[in-house]
Design a protein around this motif. Structure first.
Motif, PDB file in Angstrom:
ATOM      1  N   SER A  94       0.833  -1.031   0.139  1.00  0.00           N
ATOM      2  CA  SER A  94       0.003   0.063  -0.184  1.00  0.00           C
ATOM      3  C   SER A  94       0.816   1.227   0.097  1.00  0.00           C
ATOM      4  O   SER A  94       1.994   1.122   0.073  1.00  0.00           O
ATOM      5  N   ASP A  95       0.197   2.231  -0.283  1.00  0.00           N
ATOM      6  CA  ASP A  95       0.856   3.791  -0.257  1.00  0.00           C
ATOM      7  C   ASP A  95       0.978   4.324   1.289  1.00  0.00           C
ATOM      8  O   ASP A  95       1.293   5.300   1.625  1.00  0.00           O
ATOM      9  N   THR A  96       0.057   3.600   2.122  1.00  0.00           N
ATOM     10  CA  THR A  96      -0.100   3.957   3.557  1.00  0.00           C
ATOM     11  C   THR A  96       0.379   2.778   4.312  1.00  0.00           C
ATOM     12  O   THR A  96       0.299   1.665   4.142  1.00  0.00           O
ATOM     13  N   ALA A 140      -8.975   2.630  -4.323  1.00  0.00           N
ATOM     14  CA  ALA A 140      -8.932   1.894  -2.975  1.00  0.00           C
ATOM     15  C   ALA A 140      -9.898   0.901  -2.784  1.00  0.00           C
ATOM     16  O   ALA A 140      -9.750  -0.234  -2.329  1.00  0.00           O
ATOM     17  N   LYS A 141     -11.134   1.098  -3.424  1.00  0.00           N
ATOM     18  CA  LYS A 141     -12.270   0.411  -3.463  1.00  0.00           C
ATOM     19  C   LYS A 141     -11.973  -0.810  -4.459  1.00  0.00           C
ATOM     20  O   LYS A 141     -12.186  -1.911  -4.000  1.00  0.00           O
ATOM     21  N   ALA A 142     -11.033  -0.698  -5.416  1.00  0.00           N
ATOM     22  CA  ALA A 142     -10.744  -1.656  -6.328  1.00  0.00           C
ATOM     23  C   ALA A 142      -9.627  -2.702  -5.645  1.00  0.00           C
ATOM     24  O   ALA A 142      -9.729  -3.909  -5.682  1.00  0.00           O
ATOM     25  N   ARG A 143      -8.555  -2.033  -5.049  1.00  0.00           N
ATOM     26  CA  ARG A 143      -7.778  -2.587  -4.105  1.00  0.00           C
ATOM     27  C   ARG A 143      -8.434  -3.622  -3.009  1.00  0.00           C
ATOM     28  O   ARG A 143      -8.096  -4.779  -2.800  1.00  0.00           O
ATOM     29  N   ALA A 144      -9.361  -3.124  -2.397  1.00  0.00           N
ATOM     30  CA  ALA A 144      -9.845  -3.818  -1.304  1.00  0.00           C
ATOM     31  C   ALA A 144     -10.717  -4.953  -1.643  1.00  0.00           C
ATOM     32  O   ALA A 144     -10.615  -6.211  -1.365  1.00  0.00           O
ATOM     33  N   PHE A 202     -10.006  -6.527  -4.812  1.00  0.00           N
ATOM     34  CA  PHE A 202      -9.180  -7.501  -5.321  1.00  0.00           C
ATOM     35  C   PHE A 202      -8.347  -8.251  -3.985  1.00  0.00           C
ATOM     36  O   PHE A 202      -8.257  -9.290  -4.211  1.00  0.00           O
ATOM     37  N   ALA A 203      -8.154  -7.632  -3.013  1.00  0.00           N
ATOM     38  CA  ALA A 203      -7.665  -8.359  -1.816  1.00  0.00           C
ATOM     39  C   ALA A 203      -8.693  -9.247  -1.225  1.00  0.00           C
ATOM     40  O   ALA A 203      -8.363 -10.422  -0.894  1.00  0.00           O
ATOM     41  N   GLU A 204      -9.932  -8.859  -1.099  1.00  0.00           N
ATOM     42  CA  GLU A 204     -10.991 -10.025  -0.523  1.00  0.00           C
ATOM     43  C   GLU A 204     -11.377 -11.138  -1.360  1.00  0.00           C
ATOM     44  O   GLU A 204     -11.423 -12.095  -0.734  1.00  0.00           O
ATOM     45  N   LYS A 205     -11.145 -10.992  -2.679  1.00  0.00           N
ATOM     46  CA  LYS A 205     -11.416 -11.973  -3.671  1.00  0.00           C
ATOM     47  C   LYS A 205     -10.075 -12.880  -3.978  1.00  0.00           C
ATOM     48  O   LYS A 205     -10.024 -13.750  -4.847  1.00  0.00           O
ATOM     49  N   SER A 206      -8.963 -12.378  -3.490  1.00  0.00           N
ATOM     50  CA  SER A 206      -7.709 -12.807  -3.845  1.00  0.00           C
ATOM     51  C   SER A 206      -7.462 -12.918  -5.401  1.00  0.00           C
ATOM     52  O   SER A 206      -6.830 -13.783  -5.854  1.00  0.00           O
ATOM     53  N   ILE A 207      -7.725 -11.722  -5.723  1.00  0.00           N
ATOM     54  CA  ILE A 207      -7.496 -11.365  -7.067  1.00  0.00           C
ATOM     55  C   ILE A 207      -5.950 -10.815  -7.365  1.00  0.00           C
ATOM     56  O   ILE A 207      -5.687  -9.754  -6.674  1.00  0.00           O
ATOM     57  N   ILE A 208      -4.964 -11.410  -7.896  1.00  0.00           N
ATOM     58  CA  ILE A 208      -3.766 -10.869  -8.116  1.00  0.00           C
ATOM     59  C   ILE A 208      -3.755  -9.820  -9.388  1.00  0.00           C
ATOM     60  O   ILE A 208      -4.380 -10.259 -10.308  1.00  0.00           O
ATOM     61  N   TYR A 209      -3.052  -8.650  -9.040  1.00  0.00           N
ATOM     62  CA  TYR A 209      -3.006  -7.420  -9.943  1.00  0.00           C
ATOM     63  C   TYR A 209      -1.572  -6.919  -9.876  1.00  0.00           C
ATOM     64  O   TYR A 209      -0.941  -6.897  -8.762  1.00  0.00           O
ATOM     65  N   LYS A 210      -1.248  -6.335 -10.652  1.00  0.00           N
ATOM     66  CA  LYS A 210      -0.163  -5.194 -10.692  1.00  0.00           C
ATOM     67  C   LYS A 210      -0.688  -3.841 -10.772  1.00  0.00           C
ATOM     68  O   LYS A 210      -1.377  -3.443 -11.678  1.00  0.00           O
ATOM     69  N   GLU A 211      -0.257  -3.189  -9.686  1.00  0.00           N
ATOM     70  CA  GLU A 211      -0.804  -1.780  -9.673  1.00  0.00           C
ATOM     71  C   GLU A 211       0.375  -0.857 -10.341  1.00  0.00           C
ATOM     72  O   GLU A 211       1.559  -0.988  -9.836  1.00  0.00           O
ATOM     73  N   LYS A 212      -0.091   0.116 -11.095  1.00  0.00           N
ATOM     74  CA  LYS A 212       0.912   1.150 -11.709  1.00  0.00           C
ATOM     75  C   LYS A 212       0.506   2.423 -11.403  1.00  0.00           C
ATOM     76  O   LYS A 212      -0.513   3.078 -11.758  1.00  0.00           O
TER      77      LYS A 212
END
Length: 157
Positions: free
Chosen positions: A37-39, A95-99, A101-111
């Motif tokens: 995260s950025d925080t 932030a909503k998308a990150r949350a 993806f984390a909840e659903k264990s979806i792997i992603y690359k953030e740019k």
């Protein structure tokens, strides 16, 4: 006139240095899940990650994550495609998308387009005007809503 230009350049260059100073934090939650995260985490031990080290790798997908993709782990979608998400640090929908993806264990690359000139250029080349822009396979989604993402993602799997 010269003095005004000098002040403008001073303010502009000081603002640019704040983009370079953005930090990436890593921590592990109580369930053993790794978060980036950025925080920093308020409740877990947090490690600061060197962004230059991250950018020097070909991909942010770890070997473990690649194994999850290839084995079809039941906690992920049946056939998960690699997802790339263009973001900014202050974006609520990101932030909503990150949350999600984390909840659903979806792997992603953030740019993050604020902290990387390369990612900002890629974002502009895609015709990006707002964030997030989410890509997987031949699909592109501008913005984020759970219902729209689930429908489009499951249809493409």
């Amino acid at each position: 006139m010269y003095k005004g230009l000098l002040y403008f350049l001073l303010i502009f260059t000081s603002g640019m240095s704040s983009l370079d100073a953005a930090a990436i934090y890593k921590w592990v939650d109580a369930n053993g899940k790794v978060h980036y995260s950025d925080t920093p985490s308020a409740s877990n031990a947090t490690e600061t990650i060197d962004e230059q080290h991250l950018n020097s790798r070909a991909s942010t997908y770890s070997q473990t994550q690649e194994k999850l993709l290839s084995t079809g782990n039941p906690s992920t979608y049946r056939k998960q495609q690699k997802i790339v998400m263009y973001t900014t640090s202050s974006c609520g929908y990101c932030a909503k998308a990150r949350a999600y993806f984390a909840e659903k264990s979806i792997i992603y690359k953030e740019k993050n387009i604020e902290t990387s000139k390369k990612y900002h250029s890629e974002f502009k080349a895609l015709g990006g005007k707002g964030v997030p822009v989410i890509l997987w396979g031949k699909n592109k989604m501008n913005g984020f809503s759970i219902a729209a993402f689930e429908k489009r993602y499951k249809e493409s799997s």
